[in-house]
Design an enzyme around this catalytic site. Sequence first.
Site, PDB file in Angstrom:
ATOM      1  N   ASP A  68       1.509  -4.921   3.978  1.00 25.69           N
ATOM      2  CA  ASP A  68       0.207  -5.092   4.621  1.00 25.69           C
ATOM      3  C   ASP A  68      -0.876  -4.824   3.594  1.00 25.69           C
ATOM      4  O   ASP A  68      -0.750  -3.937   2.754  1.00 25.69           O
ATOM      5  CB  ASP A  68       0.056  -4.106   5.787  1.00 25.69           C
ATOM      6  N   ASP A  98      -1.712   6.795  11.570  1.00 26.69           N
ATOM      7  CA  ASP A  98      -0.978   7.804  12.332  1.00 26.69           C
ATOM      8  C   ASP A  98      -0.484   8.972  11.475  1.00 26.69           C
ATOM      9  O   ASP A  98      -0.844  10.125  11.696  1.00 26.69           O
ATOM     10  CB  ASP A  98       0.158   7.177  13.156  1.00 26.69           C
ATOM     11  N   ASP A 121       8.018  -5.587   4.858  1.00 24.79           N
ATOM     12  CA  ASP A 121       6.827  -6.431   4.693  1.00 24.79           C
ATOM     13  C   ASP A 121       5.715  -5.623   4.031  1.00 24.79           C
ATOM     14  O   ASP A 121       5.819  -4.411   3.876  1.00 24.79           O
ATOM     15  CB  ASP A 121       6.351  -7.018   6.023  1.00 24.79           C
TER      16      ASP A 121
HETATM   17  P1  ATP Z   1       7.609  -0.231   9.375  1.00 25.56           P
HETATM   18  O1  ATP Z   1       8.426   0.043   8.177  1.00 25.56           O
HETATM   19  O2  ATP Z   1       8.311   0.058  10.644  1.00 25.56           O
HETATM   20  O3  ATP Z   1       6.910  -1.552   9.389  1.00 25.56           O
HETATM   21  P2  ATP Z   1       4.931   0.766   9.087  1.00 25.56           P
HETATM   22  O4  ATP Z   1       4.452   2.110   8.654  1.00 25.56           O
HETATM   23  O5  ATP Z   1       4.572  -0.405   8.235  1.00 25.56           O
HETATM   24  O6  ATP Z   1       6.478   0.885   9.297  1.00 25.56           O
HETATM   25  P3  ATP Z   1       3.654  -0.669  11.225  1.00 25.56           P
HETATM   26  O7  ATP Z   1       3.878  -0.539  12.695  1.00 25.56           O
HETATM   27  O8  ATP Z   1       4.028  -1.919  10.538  1.00 25.56           O
HETATM   28  O9  ATP Z   1       4.389   0.570  10.551  1.00 25.56           O
HETATM   29  O10 ATP Z   1       2.112  -0.348  10.998  1.00 25.56           O
HETATM   30  C1  ATP Z   1       1.487  -0.458   9.735  1.00 25.56           C
HETATM   31  C2  ATP Z   1       0.542   0.702   9.496  1.00 25.56           C
HETATM   32  O11 ATP Z   1      -0.496   0.711  10.493  1.00 25.56           O
HETATM   33  C3  ATP Z   1       1.191   2.072   9.612  1.00 25.56           C
HETATM   34  O12 ATP Z   1       1.783   2.459   8.388  1.00 25.56           O
HETATM   35  C4  ATP Z   1       0.013   2.946   9.981  1.00 25.56           C
HETATM   36  O13 ATP Z   1      -0.753   3.261   8.856  1.00 25.56           O
HETATM   37  C5  ATP Z   1      -0.809   2.041  10.880  1.00 25.56           C
HETATM   38  N1  ATP Z   1      -0.448   2.191  12.321  1.00 25.56           N
HETATM   39  C6  ATP Z   1       0.445   1.449  13.019  1.00 25.56           C
HETATM   40  N2  ATP Z   1       0.537   1.843  14.289  1.00 25.56           N
HETATM   41  C7  ATP Z   1      -0.330   2.866  14.424  1.00 25.56           C
HETATM   42  C8  ATP Z   1      -0.730   3.702  15.521  1.00 25.56           C
HETATM   43  N3  ATP Z   1      -0.172   3.561  16.721  1.00 25.56           N
HETATM   44  N4  ATP Z   1      -1.681   4.627  15.293  1.00 25.56           N
HETATM   45  C9  ATP Z   1      -2.243   4.756  14.065  1.00 25.56           C
HETATM   46  N5  ATP Z   1      -1.917   4.026  13.013  1.00 25.56           N
HETATM   47  C10 ATP Z   1      -0.981   3.076  13.169  1.00 25.56           C
HETATM   48 MG    MG Z   2       5.035  -2.495   8.638  1.00 28.09          MG
END
Ligand code: ATP
Ligand code: MG
Length: 409
Positions: free
Chosen positions: A53, A131, A51
């Site tokens: 964001d 993060d 997805d």
């Molecule tokens: P995935 O491929 O699993 O979706 P993702 O990096 O997009 O990985 P998400 O959980 O969808 O992870 O979160 C989107 C973004 O929000 C992350 O890339 C990060 O920048 C931020 N984020 C999410 N969770 C946290 C957290 N617990 N602390 C700090 N930043 C976070």
């Molecule tokens: Mg994500």
Amino acid sequence: MIIPRAEHNISRKDITPTALKVLYRLQEAGFDAYLVGGGVRDLLLGLHPKDFDVATNAHPEQVRKIFSNSRLIGRRFRIVHVFFGRDIVEVTTFRKGLLDEEHADHQQSEHGVMLRDNVFGTIEEDAVRRDFTVNALYYNIADFSVVDFTNGMQDLKHRIVRLIGEPEVRFREDPVRMLRAVRFAAKLGFELDPAISQAIPKMHALLDHISKARLFDEWVKILMSCHACKAFELLLQHGLLEDLLPSIPKLWHHSANAEALAKAALENTDERLKTGKSINPAFMLAVLYWPIFLEYQKKFEQKGMHKSIAFEHAISEAIQTALKDMSIPRRFTTNMREIWGLQRRFNAHPNKRLLDIPLLPRFRAGYDFLLLRASLDPSLKPLAEWWTAFYEATPEMRHGLLKTKPKKT
Ligand code: ATP
Ligand code: MG
């Protein structure tokens, strides 16, 4: 640091039309609009993001006005979901990382202040609250450049999962980041920054304070990552499995079979997801807690309980054990019962009631579970082979097969 379009591989044709539409509409309305997070990271790695964001300087109410097909979500209404049929694009306003979402809510109720108005921040503040460095890269729709405040590009190149800031501070703020670090390392095939590996043994006990519902969500993400096998290995290695699923490392410690069964199922799961098949988390739960079920079953039978009662009791006890580890939604514990219940029915004396078994809910999962057990226990092979023949037979042929069913094991 700004990486111009000519120096990175993100192309608009790799971004979903819906995400692009959101970026352009925000831009037309005079706002800054960026892709951020896992979508940018995965595109830079040549992977297919699940997805996208969007991050913007537009406030949530302003985003709402631009998209009629949108809704404010989250308890504090900071996120906007823009809907295009089944596709959702999440739009977040740049904000400061004072505290993570849950803590911020707590803060608000404690002091009664409206954090909502002052949590918004600049793009740079938004980057450093994230993060990991590789999760904090921004793709700018205005000039197609990638904006990097945290040296994420370098870590991406060197394939390192590195926290932004001090590990001890960042893990204390949100201990779930320890699980996320391992998940990304497994999924991306990255190394953990040594500072992370060194901080985990000191900090992992903080996961005790995380709600069991959030742990379940994180566990599902690990399971769905296509690299669950590797992730479990890392969780075990870093001592995190004992925080996520406390009963499991204890069990594996004294039962190599239990570990082998889980590993085989994790490999199957990864394989299924990589080939576009679906998985049911309840199947993995049934696998993980099956040896615990067997222990209870044995204990109850030794106490002299009738076999069928011991079976039912053992199911309930094993589910109670699982629920102490994580808060598992009801529908999944129901599926676990169904999958386990089928193992008993597969072994029943041949009679006409067997003809109904392939019609039962979760038959397929129960049957796959039998095959998995048989792959590690040769004494179950004849039974598994018989069920395969029975399952593949036409309804008329099934009658005839009843006579050939192997004796109860
Ligand atoms: P995935 O491929 O699993 O979706 P993702 O990096 O997009 O990985 P998400 O959980 O969808 O992870 O979160 C989107 C973004 O929000 C992350 O890339 C990060 O920048 C931020 N984020 C999410 N969770 C946290 C957290 N617990 N602390 C700090 N930043 C976070
Ligand atoms: Mg994500």
